[in-house]
Write an enzyme that holds these catalytic residues in place. Structure first.
Site, PDB file in Angstrom:
ATOM      1  N   ASP A  51       3.241   9.779  -0.277  1.00 35.10           N
ATOM      2  CA  ASP A  51       1.973   8.871   0.018  1.00 35.10           C
ATOM      3  C   ASP A  51       1.844   7.999  -1.120  1.00 35.10           C
ATOM      4  O   ASP A  51       1.964   8.122  -2.257  1.00 35.10           O
ATOM      5  CB  ASP A  51       0.864   9.777  -0.040  1.00 35.10           C
TER       6      ASP A  51
ATOM      7  N   HIS B  98       0.936  -1.224  -0.037  1.00 31.83           N
ATOM      8  CA  HIS B  98      -0.111   0.183  -0.074  1.00 31.83           C
ATOM      9  C   HIS B  98       0.909   1.358   0.085  1.00 31.83           C
ATOM     10  O   HIS B  98       0.382   2.565  -0.261  1.00 31.83           O
ATOM     11  CB  HIS B  98      -0.976  -0.110   1.168  1.00 31.83           C
TER      12      HIS B  98
HETATM   13  P1  ADP Z   1      -3.478   6.588   5.528  1.00 32.20           P
HETATM   14  O1  ADP Z   1      -3.599   5.087   4.841  1.00 32.20           O
HETATM   15  O2  ADP Z   1      -1.748   6.963   5.226  1.00 32.20           O
HETATM   16  O3  ADP Z   1      -3.800   6.951   6.643  1.00 32.20           O
HETATM   17  P2  ADP Z   1      -5.158   7.307   3.407  1.00 32.20           P
HETATM   18  O4  ADP Z   1      -5.643   8.749   2.856  1.00 32.20           O
HETATM   19  O5  ADP Z   1      -4.766   6.512   2.294  1.00 32.20           O
HETATM   20  O6  ADP Z   1      -3.745   7.478   4.499  1.00 32.20           O
HETATM   21  O7  ADP Z   1      -6.209   6.859   4.154  1.00 32.20           O
HETATM   22  C1  ADP Z   1      -6.708   7.221   5.415  1.00 32.20           C
HETATM   23  C2  ADP Z   1      -8.079   6.606   5.554  1.00 32.20           C
HETATM   24  O8  ADP Z   1      -8.317   7.050   7.308  1.00 32.20           O
HETATM   25  C3  ADP Z   1      -9.313   7.269   4.881  1.00 32.20           C
HETATM   26  O9  ADP Z   1     -10.166   6.230   4.644  1.00 32.20           O
HETATM   27  C4  ADP Z   1      -9.639   8.416   5.850  1.00 32.20           C
HETATM   28  O10 ADP Z   1     -11.197   8.637   5.611  1.00 32.20           O
HETATM   29  C5  ADP Z   1      -9.465   7.833   6.946  1.00 32.20           C
HETATM   30  N1  ADP Z   1      -9.333   9.044   8.073  1.00 32.20           N
HETATM   31  C6  ADP Z   1      -8.276   9.663   8.116  1.00 32.20           C
HETATM   32  N2  ADP Z   1      -8.072  10.592   9.118  1.00 32.20           N
HETATM   33  C7  ADP Z   1      -9.474  10.305   9.855  1.00 32.20           C
HETATM   34  C8  ADP Z   1      -9.909  10.893  10.905  1.00 32.20           C
HETATM   35  N3  ADP Z   1      -9.595  11.789  11.568  1.00 32.20           N
HETATM   36  N4  ADP Z   1     -11.319  10.241  11.385  1.00 32.20           N
HETATM   37  C9  ADP Z   1     -11.815   9.322  10.593  1.00 32.20           C
HETATM   38  N5  ADP Z   1     -11.280   8.624   9.498  1.00 32.20           N
HETATM   39  C10 ADP Z   1     -10.189   9.203   9.331  1.00 32.20           C
HETATM   40  C1  G6P Z   2      -1.061   3.196   6.232  1.00 34.58           C
HETATM   41  C2  G6P Z   2      -0.431   1.648   6.018  1.00 34.58           C
HETATM   42  C3  G6P Z   2      -1.632   0.406   6.647  1.00 34.58           C
HETATM   43  C4  G6P Z   2      -1.673   0.879   8.050  1.00 34.58           C
HETATM   44  C5  G6P Z   2      -2.313   2.380   8.297  1.00 34.58           C
HETATM   45  C6  G6P Z   2      -2.411   2.782   9.832  1.00 34.58           C
HETATM   46  O1  G6P Z   2      -2.253   3.017   5.498  1.00 34.58           O
HETATM   47  O2  G6P Z   2      -0.131   1.422   4.790  1.00 34.58           O
HETATM   48  O3  G6P Z   2      -0.800  -0.755   6.598  1.00 34.58           O
HETATM   49  O4  G6P Z   2      -2.456  -0.045   8.682  1.00 34.58           O
HETATM   50  O5  G6P Z   2      -1.189   3.311   7.551  1.00 34.58           O
HETATM   51  O6  G6P Z   2      -1.332   2.690  10.484  1.00 34.58           O
HETATM   52  P1  G6P Z   2      -1.314   1.850  11.841  1.00 34.58           P
HETATM   53  O7  G6P Z   2       0.312   1.669  12.003  1.00 34.58           O
HETATM   54  O8  G6P Z   2      -2.200   2.324  12.708  1.00 34.58           O
HETATM   55  O9  G6P Z   2      -1.798   0.435  11.341  1.00 34.58           O
END
Ligand code: ADP
Ligand code: G6P
Length: 499
Positions: free
Chosen positions: A389, A173
């Site tokens: 990202d 990912h």
């Molecule tokens: P990452 O996987 O690195 O966190 P992404 O943008 O790909 O970044 O995915 C983040 C996911 O987490 C999205 O589905 C988003 O809606 C959710 N998310 C991020 N911040 C919040 C928050 N404060 N509350 C709820 N959901 C969140």
């Molecule tokens: C990114 C990574 C995921 C991970 C998520 C949240 O999206 O690609 O593998 O689950 O961040 O991070 P955490 O360490 O809380 O699982």
């Protein structure tokens, strides 16, 4: 190793198994007297949950706690969940250490220096072995097992040794780094061999897949054949007498589900209320991230502060809402970044705020789906400006949540999503004055231009949603490399077609 389960299916085995570090829910034990199941953070869970629900698969993962979770304690879901236990030491060494203080920074441009610690590596090996064993026990004969992400890169080969009969996919990912960064890893050949245990290896972008193919021949001397004519496949590697396919599969969101939520009465009313609460006519800039140093939150705040200082934005007309999900809070660089961000917010509000009119609303919390959709609908400008990202699903969720064709998206060139969402306002977040200019331009964007951009962005996100992503990956995994079906444009929701 004893492998009696290869040929004997049992009632509790599954034909489709996802293996990820996290389960879709985690047990929040902040209040030990009243532990609660909550949705797990991050894009991996957001993307895979609808897939597992639709396919009624099983999910092997960690429940986010170092206290023991029995199967009976797991909440009843359409998804069969199986918890992999982690001890306190493993949490520190495998999760906080090797996964998030070694691999995460190494794969994100070495934004902070990675730790190379032997004992964390041993823990990573042990925990990967445990995941592989649990997946091996759960998979039915001939099942498809889909291993996810950087925390489990040894699992494909470990699982293959235990269960040569199953079909194994691996999807990363996060970005796969350029060769000169990957080569820094003292355990690079073991990691490479681990991933090569899969039948199909998927990356977010073609660049990551190419980096990987290059490294395979450099580190392992494996012969690889380019498959330039058959995207999403990019190459095949001959490894240990097996053909391993390598391709790029940009992940996405459940666009229809997000749109349905965003159209609901409760979300529309809440969006109106948010606008009123933030000052009625003020323009709302929104950012939603995990609190991670890769997300560029401090650069974004600095740019907003610059706009206020230059008089190009005023607190009476503009507000920035920053929602930051707590993440990896005990890892040093995360602690330091949080302190820095919170000091910046204090400084901006202290300098430019008035009673009842603060320029930055900062919330260090997770919000529920309804609130998130309402925030997306209320926003005039969505700021997605990571320094690096793999994809960034927030950008795609925002687009899916705007059937009204409103809102402008400012998107970092260093988010994987920028390769697809080319009608967003693209920006280099390292370039402060450019970031300021693009944020200012987004505030002023002409309505017709904004609607036309959003129409194109929506068409893309609805054509390539998360179901198509999974279908594409699993089709290539299932048939050894044929092209996935093209999207059925006629079947797209009507709103996605509005341009
Ligand atoms: P990452 O996987 O690195 O966190 P992404 O943008 O790909 O970044 O995915 C983040 C996911 O987490 C999205 O589905 C988003 O809606 C959710 N998310 C991020 N911040 C919040 C928050 N404060 N509350 C709820 N959901 C969140
Ligand atoms: C990114 C990574 C995921 C991970 C998520 C949240 O999206 O690609 O593998 O689950 O961040 O991070 P955490 O360490 O809380 O699982």
């Amino acid at each position: 190793m004893d492998t009696p389960s290869i040929c004997q299916s049992t009632a509790s085995q599954a034909d489709f198994v996802v293996v990820a570090n996290r389960l879709p829910l985690h047990l929040d034990t902040c209040d030990p007297s009243a532990p609660r199941w909550r949705r797990s953070p991050g894009g991996l869970v957001s993307a895979l949950e609808p897939i597992l629900r639709a396919r009624r698969g099983a999910w092997v993962g960690w429940a986010g706690t170092t206290t023991q979770v029995t199967e009976a304690a797991l909440p009843d879901q359409e998804i069969h969940m199986q918890a992999v236990p982690l001890g306190e030491n493993e949490y520190r060494e495998y999760y906080e250490g090797f996964s998030n203080a070694t691999l995460w920074p190494l794969f994100h441009d070495v934004m902070v220096p990675p730790d190379f610690d032997q004992s964390s590596w041993h823990s990573y090996q042990r925990v990967n072995q445990r995941f592989a064993q649990q997946a091996a026990a759960l998979a039915a004969p001939g099942a498809t097992v889909w291993v996810q992400d950087y925390q489990l890169m040894l699992v494909p080969a470990l699982l293959r040794a235990l269960r040569p009969d199953v079909r194994i996919g691996f999807f990363l990912h996060i970005p796969f780094p350029p060769p000169e960064l990957f080569l820094q890893l003292p355990w690079r050949t073991q990691i490479m061999d681990g991933i090569l245990g899969a039948d199909l290896i998927g990356f977010q972008l073609p660049g990551g897949a190419r980096n990987f193919l290059h490294l395979v021949s450099r580190l392992r001397g494996h012969e690889s054949v380019r498959e330039a004519q058959r995207p999403p496949l990019l190459g095949k590697v001959l490894s240990g007498g097996r053909k391993v396919s390598v391709g790029a599969f940009p992940i996405s969101v459940d666009a229809s589900a997000m749109e349905e939520l965003a159209r609901s009465k409760v979300v529309r009313e809440r969006a109106r209320q948010i606008r009123r609460q933030l000052g009625g006519s003020r323009k709302i800039m929104l950012a939603v991230d995990r609190l991670d140093y890769t997300k560029g939150i401090d650069q974004r705040l600095r740019a907003f502060e610059g706009l206020l200082a230059d008089g190009r934005a005023a607190a009476k007309d503009t507000v920035l809402v920053q929602i930051a999900t707590p993440s990896r809070e005990r890892v040093e660089h995360y602690r330091l970044r949080r302190a820095r961000i919170e000091a910046q917010v204090g400084q901006i509000n202290g300098t430019f705020g008035q009673v009842g009119q603060v320029p930055v609303h900062y919330m260090h919390t997770t919000v529920d789906h309804t609130e998130l959709a309402a925030l997306y609908r209320a926003a005039d400008v969505m700021l997605v400006t990571p320094l690096r990202d793999g994809m960034n699903l927030v950008a795609k969720e925002f687009i899916a949540a705007r059937p009204d064709l409103g809102g402008a998206l400012v998107l970092s060139e260093f988010a994987g999503a920028a390769h697809e969402l080319t009608r967003a306002l693209l920006v280099n977040p390292y370039h402060l004055s450019e970031l300021k200019d693009v944020m200012a331009a987004a505030l002023e964007l002409d309505e017709a231009d904004a609607r036309s951009r959003m129409g194109c962005l929506r068409r893309h996100v609805f054509e390539r949603d998360v179901h198509r992503w999974a279908h594409s990956f699993l089709t290539v995994l299932g048939d050894g490399g044929h092209e996935p079906d093209l999207p059925n444009v006629a079947a797209l929701p009507r709103a996605a077609m509005v341009a």
